[in-house]
Design a protein around this motif. Structure first.
Motif, mmCIF file in Angstrom:
data_model
loop_
_atom_site.group_PDB
_atom_site.id
_atom_site.type_symbol
_atom_site.label_atom_id
_atom_site.label_comp_id
_atom_site.label_asym_id
_atom_site.label_seq_id
_atom_site.Cartn_x
_atom_site.Cartn_y
_atom_site.Cartn_z
ATOM 1 N N ARG A 295 0.824 -1.206 0.000
ATOM 2 C CA ARG A 295 0.000 0.000 0.000
ATOM 3 C C ARG A 295 0.860 1.258 0.000
ATOM 4 N NH1 ARG A 295 -4.798 -2.268 4.072
ATOM 5 N NH2 ARG A 295 -5.934 -3.312 2.400
ATOM 6 N N PRO A 394 -2.966 4.157 5.083
ATOM 7 C CA PRO A 394 -4.128 4.345 4.193
ATOM 8 C C PRO A 394 -4.205 5.740 3.598
ATOM 9 C CG PRO A 394 -4.824 4.257 6.496
ATOM 10 C CD PRO A 394 -3.380 3.848 6.455
ATOM 11 N N LYS A 397 -1.605 5.864 0.701
ATOM 12 C CA LYS A 397 -2.089 5.068 -0.429
ATOM 13 C C LYS A 397 -3.211 5.793 -1.162
ATOM 14 C CE LYS A 397 -4.280 1.658 -2.775
ATOM 15 N NZ LYS A 397 -5.548 1.782 -3.541
ATOM 16 N N ASN A 443 -9.516 2.726 -2.699
ATOM 17 C CA ASN A 443 -9.353 3.888 -1.827
ATOM 18 C C ASN A 443 -10.523 4.073 -0.871
ATOM 19 O OD1 ASN A 443 -6.931 4.235 -3.041
ATOM 20 N ND2 ASN A 443 -7.416 6.167 -4.059
ATOM 21 N N GLN A 446 -9.499 2.015 1.991
ATOM 22 C CA GLN A 446 -8.492 2.728 2.797
ATOM 23 C C GLN A 446 -9.159 3.719 3.742
ATOM 24 O OE1 GLN A 446 -5.371 1.557 2.455
ATOM 25 N NE2 GLN A 446 -6.242 0.261 0.855
#
Length: 594
Positions: A295, A394, A397, A443, A446
């Motif tokens: 990630r 997250p 990423k 996403n 995430q």
């Protein structure tokens, strides 16, 4: 045409000035990582990326991979480029010297990975996936497994994959059906089908090491019943060389929107021989080691696309003559002015630049903390870094891949009609960038990870690793008149972030849909504030250096920061208003009306 030159000057600014290279040298494994060594690594990486990888980017996209009779051939020139890449030691940059690696800090390897992604994102997939496999085996493999596989992966002789997704399950890995049955010799028979396996089959290495999620016969349901197995393409002989072909084969390759020179495979396991990695039913713990590394790497892919798109757009804006400046001819001796004079073109270019340089700072900051998480000897410092990396993964990423797509599209827009034409090279960045928002957890996932896991962990313990230092910095920087135009908007955005965090924590406990509805806007808000914090620190580093030999660089740094705070950070106001409106407008909509 697309152009690329490694942005070494800005990378040095981030590594030496913003983060302080001496910080990395505090860690015992990196005490010999001198500025001269880092400079040499970055310069040589730049040469390889500019001279070897970038020239293959367009041709690799146009040719793609070839699949015939179960064999995948990469595009023309890729095997030779990989040999050059491997012989230069680049496959082992971040690997332990005990296994033949270079032992470089994560923050240095991140900068090199950015160059690779800018030059040729498809090519970067092959060594990139291998490093994830290396980390999982190093963390959870037996001593015998590590001795067998890690030197081969570090040297680049063998590559690695992550085999997670199946036709019926992607994000929900608890639905995995691939099975593992025990053999008498301690090995297992692995049977099942995996899809979307990057670099699952190719002609670059002598062997491919698959890390596969599967279920033992006595496995409990869900993710608590998943185990991890190492399944090589060729079974290693006693001397460690590839032997008999294992029962794993590529069934087909995908025909994709982008990264066409990266083989994306359907992998069929037909009683393939594999060995358990780690404990039975604990495979997700090992797999997350790979996924978290991946990630961060995917975030860097978004960053690499931003840099390449920006450079191409700037080159075109300087050369393309169209119209006159609104205030009168800027180039009266020519029939028209370069489009660089137009305010809207400058808006697009500065947006691209501010996001790219800000993204580099954010990725490098997170990578520097990853070094502490992995190598710090002080338990408290190590724990702080682990929390920070978990929180920011997250965000890095999702934010950088969202911005990668946005910046790539702006690059096409700067070119106008030529941007839409393949020969100019810009539309490829749009296609290549798009996958990064999807794989290794979309996403949206995430964002859910951020609000559903990271926020509540330890009653907000991970959040404090960001909130406390940023709050303290704002309080200190408020006293610096030279920083006031940057600190004040950051302080306002930071308050919005704090209020949004409280709103999600309160509403999400009583109604999870509230947290889910706010998640994507919250992640973007968080990322923009984090980038703003780093931009203020960048101005602080630059403000006293504007009159020196390198004054133009520092003046541009401050001017880019000014654009970020005046034109980009104000998005946080709209994001805050949207997420604070609650889940009603989306969740109350009748299903039948869609």
């Amino acid at each position: 045409m697309a152009v690329y030159q490694a942005p070494l000057r800005d990378m040095r600014f981030v590594f030496y000035e913003l983060l302080g290279s001496d910080k990395v040298a505090e860690l015992p494994p990196y005490q010999e990582v001198s500025p001269d060594l880092v400079d040499a690594v970055l310069e040589e990486a730049g040469k390889v990326c500019e001279g070897v990888l970038f020239p293959l980017n367009r041709s690799g996209d146009e040719e793609g991979c070839h699949f015939e009779n179960g064999v995948v051939r990469t595009p023309k020139g890729f095997r030779q480029a990989y040999d050059t890449f491997r012989d230069g030691g680049w496959t082992g940059m971040a690997c332990d010297p005990a296994y033949g690696g270079q032992g470089l800090p994560s923050v240095v390897t991140m900068l090199v990975e950015e160059m690779i992604c800018s030059a040729n994102m498809s090519f970067g997939m092959y060594p990139g996936l291998s490093h994830g496999a290396y980390k999982a085996l190093k963390a959870f493999g037996t001593e015998e497994q590590k001795a067998l596989y890690l030197p081969k992966i570090a040297s680049g002789e063998w590559s690695g994959t992550m085999c997670l997704t199946e036709p019926h399950c992607g994000t929900d890995l608890g639905l995995v059906r691939t099975k593992a049955d025990a053999n008498d010799d301690g090995s297992f028979r692995i049977s099942g089908t995996k899809i979307f396996i990057s670099a699952g089959e190719h002609d670059l290495t002598d062997n491919i090491v698959h890390l596969v999620l599967a279920r033992l016969p006595d496995a409990p349901p869900g993710i608590k019943g998943i185990s991890l197995f190492v399944v090589p393409k060729f079974l290693p002989k006693d001397d460690g060389t590839p032997g008999a072909r294992n029962g794993v084969a590529c069934g087909s390759i995908e025909h994709k929107m982008g990264i066409k020179a990266s083989s994306t495979c359907v992998m069929n396991f037909d009683e393939a021989t594999g060995w358990l990695v780690g404990e039975p039913h604990k495979g997700m713990r090992a797999m997350f080691t790979m996924m978290n590394a991946a990630r961060l790497g995917v975030g860097v892919q978004g960053l690499g696309i931003m840099e390449a798109s920006y450079q191409g757009a700037v080159a075109y804006a300087r050369d393309r003559l169209q119209g006159r400046a609104l205030t009168g001819a800027a180039n009266p001796d020519a029939k028209a002015d370069p489009i660089l004079v137009h305010p809207d073109v400058r808006r697009m270019l500065l947006t691209m630049r501010a996001y790219t340089e800000g993204g580099r700072m954010l990725a490098a900051w997170t990578s520097r903390e990853l070094d502490y998480a992995e190598k710090a000897e002080d338990p408290a410092r190590k724990a702080e870094a682990e929390d920070f990396v978990a929180l920011m993964t997250p965000i890095v990423k999702a934010l950088l891949t969202d911005l990668g797509s946005e910046v790539a599209n702006l690059g096409v827009q700067v070119y106008g009609g030529h941007g839409y034409i393949r020969e100019w090279g810009m539309e490829q960045y749009v296609r290549d960038a798009r996958i990064a928002q999807i794989y290794e957890g979309t996403n949206g996932i995430q964002a859910l990870d951020l609000v559903g896991r990271k926020l509540p962990t330890g009653m907000g313990r991970q959040l404090r690793r960001f909130f406390h230092p940023v709050s303290a910095y704002i309080d200190r920087a408020m006293d610096d008149d030279d920083l006031s135009e940057f600190v004040l908007p950051l302080a306002k955005a930071f308050v919005r972030l704090q209020q949004a965090t409280g709103f999600i924590a309160q509403k999400g406990m009583s109604n999870p849909n509230e947290a889910g509805a706010a998640a994507t806007d919250y992640l973007r808000l968080f990322g923009l504030v984090a980038m703003g914090y780093l931009w203020v620190r960048a101005v602080e580093e630059a403000k006293d250096k504007t009159d020196g030999d390198d004054g133009a660089f520092y003046r541009a740094k401050i001017a880019t920061a000014r654009f970020y705070f005046q034109r980009l950070l104000p998005q946080t106001g709209a994001l805050f208003a949207a997420l604070m409106s609650g889940a009603g407008s989306m969740m109350d909509f009748e299903d039948a009306a869609f």
